[in-house]
Motif scaffolding. Sequence first.
Motif, PDB file in Angstrom:
ATOM      1  N   PHE B 104       0.842  -1.206   0.000  1.00 58.76           N
ATOM      2  CA  PHE B 104       0.000   0.000   0.000  1.00 58.76           C
ATOM      3  C   PHE B 104       0.870   1.247   0.000  1.00 58.76           C
ATOM      4  O   PHE B 104       0.592   2.216  -0.706  1.00 58.76           O
ATOM      5  CB  PHE B 104      -0.902   0.022   1.241  1.00 58.76           C
ATOM      6  CG  PHE B 104      -2.177  -0.747   1.077  1.00 58.76           C
ATOM      7  CD1 PHE B 104      -3.133  -0.330   0.174  1.00 58.76           C
ATOM      8  CD2 PHE B 104      -2.422  -1.886   1.830  1.00 58.76           C
ATOM      9  CE1 PHE B 104      -4.321  -1.033   0.017  1.00 58.76           C
ATOM     10  CE2 PHE B 104      -3.596  -2.598   1.680  1.00 58.76           C
ATOM     11  CZ  PHE B 104      -4.547  -2.178   0.769  1.00 58.76           C
ATOM     12  N   ALA B 105       1.930   1.225   0.824  1.00 60.17           N
ATOM     13  CA  ALA B 105       2.794   2.401   0.923  1.00 60.17           C
ATOM     14  C   ALA B 105       3.445   2.695  -0.424  1.00 60.17           C
ATOM     15  O   ALA B 105       3.625   3.841  -0.809  1.00 60.17           O
ATOM     16  CB  ALA B 105       3.862   2.178   1.986  1.00 60.17           C
ATOM     17  N   GLY B 109       1.534   5.970  -1.594  1.00 61.79           N
ATOM     18  CA  GLY B 109       2.326   7.040  -1.007  1.00 61.79           C
ATOM     19  C   GLY B 109       2.209   7.090   0.500  1.00 61.79           C
ATOM     20  O   GLY B 109       1.628   6.209   1.127  1.00 61.79           O
ATOM     21  N   ALA B 110       2.743   8.179   1.083  1.00 59.65           N
ATOM     22  CA  ALA B 110       2.908   8.249   2.536  1.00 59.65           C
ATOM     23  C   ALA B 110       1.586   8.325   3.281  1.00 59.65           C
ATOM     24  O   ALA B 110       1.471   7.850   4.399  1.00 59.65           O
ATOM     25  CB  ALA B 110       3.784   9.437   2.908  1.00 59.65           C
ATOM     26  N   PHE B 111       0.578   8.953   2.682  1.00 60.05           N
ATOM     27  CA  PHE B 111      -0.717   9.020   3.374  1.00 60.05           C
ATOM     28  C   PHE B 111      -1.841   8.941   2.360  1.00 60.05           C
ATOM     29  O   PHE B 111      -1.869   9.675   1.379  1.00 60.05           O
ATOM     30  CB  PHE B 111      -0.857  10.313   4.176  1.00 60.05           C
ATOM     31  CG  PHE B 111      -2.219  10.468   4.792  1.00 60.05           C
ATOM     32  CD1 PHE B 111      -2.597   9.658   5.851  1.00 60.05           C
ATOM     33  CD2 PHE B 111      -3.136  11.379   4.305  1.00 60.05           C
ATOM     34  CE1 PHE B 111      -3.859   9.768   6.422  1.00 60.05           C
ATOM     35  CE2 PHE B 111      -4.398  11.502   4.870  1.00 60.05           C
ATOM     36  CZ  PHE B 111      -4.757  10.689   5.933  1.00 60.05           C
ATOM     37  N   GLU B 112      -2.759   8.043   2.612  1.00 58.12           N
ATOM     38  CA  GLU B 112      -3.947   7.928   1.758  1.00 58.12           C
ATOM     39  C   GLU B 112      -5.091   7.537   2.667  1.00 58.12           C
ATOM     40  O   GLU B 112      -5.038   6.512   3.332  1.00 58.12           O
ATOM     41  CB  GLU B 112      -3.694   6.874   0.676  1.00 58.12           C
ATOM     42  CG  GLU B 112      -4.946   6.352   0.037  1.00 58.12           C
ATOM     43  CD  GLU B 112      -5.154   6.859  -1.374  1.00 58.12           C
ATOM     44  OE1 GLU B 112      -4.307   7.617  -1.867  1.00 58.12           O
ATOM     45  OE2 GLU B 112      -6.169   6.486  -1.978  1.00 58.12           O
ATOM     46  N   PHE B 113      -6.113   8.388   2.700  1.00 55.01           N
ATOM     47  CA  PHE B 113      -7.260   8.092   3.559  1.00 55.01           C
ATOM     48  C   PHE B 113      -8.211   7.207   2.771  1.00 55.01           C
ATOM     49  O   PHE B 113      -9.132   7.679   2.128  1.00 55.01           O
ATOM     50  CB  PHE B 113      -7.943   9.390   3.994  1.00 55.01           C
ATOM     51  CG  PHE B 113      -9.072   9.180   4.958  1.00 55.01           C
ATOM     52  CD1 PHE B 113      -8.822   8.996   6.308  1.00 55.01           C
ATOM     53  CD2 PHE B 113     -10.384   9.154   4.527  1.00 55.01           C
ATOM     54  CE1 PHE B 113      -9.857   8.802   7.198  1.00 55.01           C
ATOM     55  CE2 PHE B 113     -11.429   8.962   5.414  1.00 55.01           C
ATOM     56  CZ  PHE B 113     -11.161   8.786   6.745  1.00 55.01           C
ATOM     57  N   ASN B 114      -7.933   5.910   2.796  1.00 57.49           N
ATOM     58  CA  ASN B 114      -8.788   4.986   2.060  1.00 57.49           C
ATOM     59  C   ASN B 114      -9.606   4.174   3.055  1.00 57.49           C
ATOM     60  O   ASN B 114      -9.263   3.050   3.398  1.00 57.49           O
ATOM     61  CB  ASN B 114      -7.927   4.072   1.179  1.00 57.49           C
ATOM     62  CG  ASN B 114      -8.764   3.249   0.252  1.00 57.49           C
ATOM     63  OD1 ASN B 114      -9.990   3.226   0.375  1.00 57.49           O
ATOM     64  ND2 ASN B 114      -8.120   2.564  -0.662  1.00 57.49           N
ATOM     65  N   ALA B 115     -10.690   4.787   3.529  1.00 55.94           N
ATOM     66  CA  ALA B 115     -11.524   4.116   4.519  1.00 55.94           C
ATOM     67  C   ALA B 115     -12.796   3.585   3.871  1.00 55.94           C
ATOM     68  O   ALA B 115     -13.677   3.088   4.549  1.00 55.94           O
ATOM     69  CB  ALA B 115     -11.879   5.086   5.651  1.00 55.94           C
ATOM     70  N   VAL B 116     -12.899   3.719   2.571  1.00 61.18           N
ATOM     71  CA  VAL B 116     -14.144   3.356   1.901  1.00 61.18           C
ATOM     72  C   VAL B 116     -14.098   1.945   1.334  1.00 61.18           C
ATOM     73  O   VAL B 116     -15.009   1.156   1.528  1.00 61.18           O
ATOM     74  CB  VAL B 116     -14.466   4.381   0.792  1.00 61.18           C
ATOM     75  CG1 VAL B 116     -15.764   4.022   0.108  1.00 61.18           C
ATOM     76  CG2 VAL B 116     -14.531   5.781   1.373  1.00 61.18           C
ATOM     77  N   SER B 117     -13.017   1.620   0.652  1.00 63.75           N
ATOM     78  CA  SER B 117     -12.976   0.299   0.020  1.00 63.75           C
ATOM     79  C   SER B 117     -12.525  -0.760   1.026  1.00 63.75           C
ATOM     80  O   SER B 117     -11.842  -0.455   2.003  1.00 63.75           O
ATOM     81  CB  SER B 117     -12.014   0.334  -1.160  1.00 63.75           C
ATOM     82  OG  SER B 117     -10.712   0.575  -0.690  1.00 63.75           O
ATOM     83  N   ALA B 118     -12.934  -1.990   0.777  1.00 61.44           N
ATOM     84  CA  ALA B 118     -12.530  -3.089   1.654  1.00 61.44           C
ATOM     85  C   ALA B 118     -11.156  -3.595   1.228  1.00 61.44           C
ATOM     86  O   ALA B 118     -10.792  -3.507   0.049  1.00 61.44           O
ATOM     87  CB  ALA B 118     -13.547  -4.207   1.578  1.00 61.44           C
TER      88      ALA B 118
END
Lengths: 402, 251
Positions: B104-105, B109-118
């Motif tokens: 994922f990193a 990248g360093a920050f990704e707010f991916n709280a939607v997909s499983a």
Amino acid sequence: MFGLNQKDGQLILIIAILVFLAPFLLNPFPVESELAQFNAGYPDLMQRFIIFGIFAIGFNILFGLTGYLSFGHAAFLGVGSYSAVWMFKLLSMNIIPAVILAVLVSGVFALVIGYISLRRSGIYFSILTLAFAQMSFALAYSVLTPITGGETGLQLALDDPRILGQQITEQGNIPVPSLFGLEMRDSMDVVIGPWLFTFNVGYYVCAIIMMISFYIAVRIFRSPFGMMLRAIKSNQQRVNYTGLYSRPYMLAAFVVSGMYAGLAGGLMAAMDPLAGAERMFWTASGEVVLMTILGGAGTLIGPVLGAGMIKYMENIISKINETILHEWFRWMPDGIEDLVVTLIYPFIGKGWHLTLGIIFMVVVIFLPGGLVEGGQRIMRLFRRRSKSRNTTNSSDTFDSAS
Amino acid sequence: MGILEVKNVRKRFGGLQALSNVNLSVTENSVHAIIGPNGAGKSTLLNCFVGKLIPDSGSVMFDGQSVLGRAPHEINQMGISRVFQTPEIFGDLSVMENMMIPCFAKRDGAFEFNAVSAISSQKDIIEQAEQVLEDMNMVNKRHMHASALSRGDKRRLEIGMCLSQEPRLLLLDEPTAGMARADTNNTIDLLKEIRDKRNITIAIIEHDMHVVFSLAERITVLAQGAPLVEDTPENIKGHPKVREAYLGETV
């Protein structure tokens, strides 16, 4: 279903059924029976189960996933309540704008407090959040009295503008919070034989909102974002050396959980339109920590169970008094009856904290995973038993069961 | 011009001159070992590469860009991955999850707010993580808690996590410290395989001479915070100055 795997889908379905049948399930005893005082199916308490459930679900997103223990979450609850009441004063008695504003304001508040507090970790983080919450509490009591109502709390008045809604009802009263005309305090009593069940509008509104918030929490738990938060809890050093910037992840989790607290605060005001500074007091922050740990931090359903258990004890065990105890043990010989009552007395009524404390200690020592772990152990016990019974019949079922 | 260029690096801790004028150049796609007795400044030097420490003076350039003053996650995103002396893994997570996080990193990248997909819908990440697990021979352990792995497997997992990011420079801090002989040999084989099969530069700090001489193409000997010699393994073996500094022998 809705982007959930089968197991999570089933969990949500079961909880939805339990929550919607709660007025029946929580009132198992006939009104006239001696056990009726254990009935928890009255609107005020049921609303509190749900609202504190939301509070704990949100707290668990921070504490359960990242391991950062905030001791100031009640501040967001209080901010949410104040925002909602202000919306009732200025805009209208519809709960939708009130709850939305509560969530937004507490989110902004959490952004500021989180940005500063997350510069430290561990105990220092806890102390910083505690300090902020106590500061908010003290300010709400003193300097901010024009906004918060100070000691008396923020209350509705007849001369509030309410520009979009009704200022005064036809009877000359302050209007009550409603959802497009559906009043929150409206209840329908259903009498079936000796039983009485109460269906309250406010409860079901809260319940629907809780199911939505629970669903969102499940999605967060199962998302890459949730996995990153667990990674931070497990080994923050490795997170940083894996090219991930942990601080924005933490801040996002902090803000989300602050918004859940704000939602809970907003709903509290929606059920009973007043807000006081005591909602921000540190004991309220401590309570949500207890709920989460008691139920099982880091589990999906744990915080809701913990919230339910603590609120049940607070309202039901504390109601039992000496007379009731004597009533129960009337069948014993006099001397023994007095002895038993004397022994039990410290644990009931005002002593319910003692009972809670003992349960809490037992859970933390023997079930570090909380009530959820207890449930899992019982399930495993049953499964093992049924499994061993099956293996005597045929060895094939063993593989399919495991 | 090497992929990692270290020039005149100095670092002082109070009264201790940990690094005094270190110059080092690591050639791309080679294995470069840094050896030296205890307290020679090997770990201090490594910490200067990854952003844990900032040298008092001097420069550390990675692929023409300075790494000094950058945070660890930024340096990692530039293409430097680090393996620690004691394996730093996500003990509470499963082996598979451990492997997915660096993927994922790398992708987001360093920050990704991916709280939607499983997570289960991230097919490319799952595939990539499974591939690395296969390369590491750990597929059968994918559901295990990482903390339950043996020391050798933890190391293997950590190296795998670093490799899944396809770094250009892999830093290894005593990768076989505290390992049983069998685990050490397995790790050496793994590192040899990585060296031969991938386009990767490896810089390794090591105590164990057996490891160093079976892997390195170039060796720098540090003593008292400064490079003593830099040469091929063959020449280092017989070098009198090295024997003196390293083994305390006077020849």
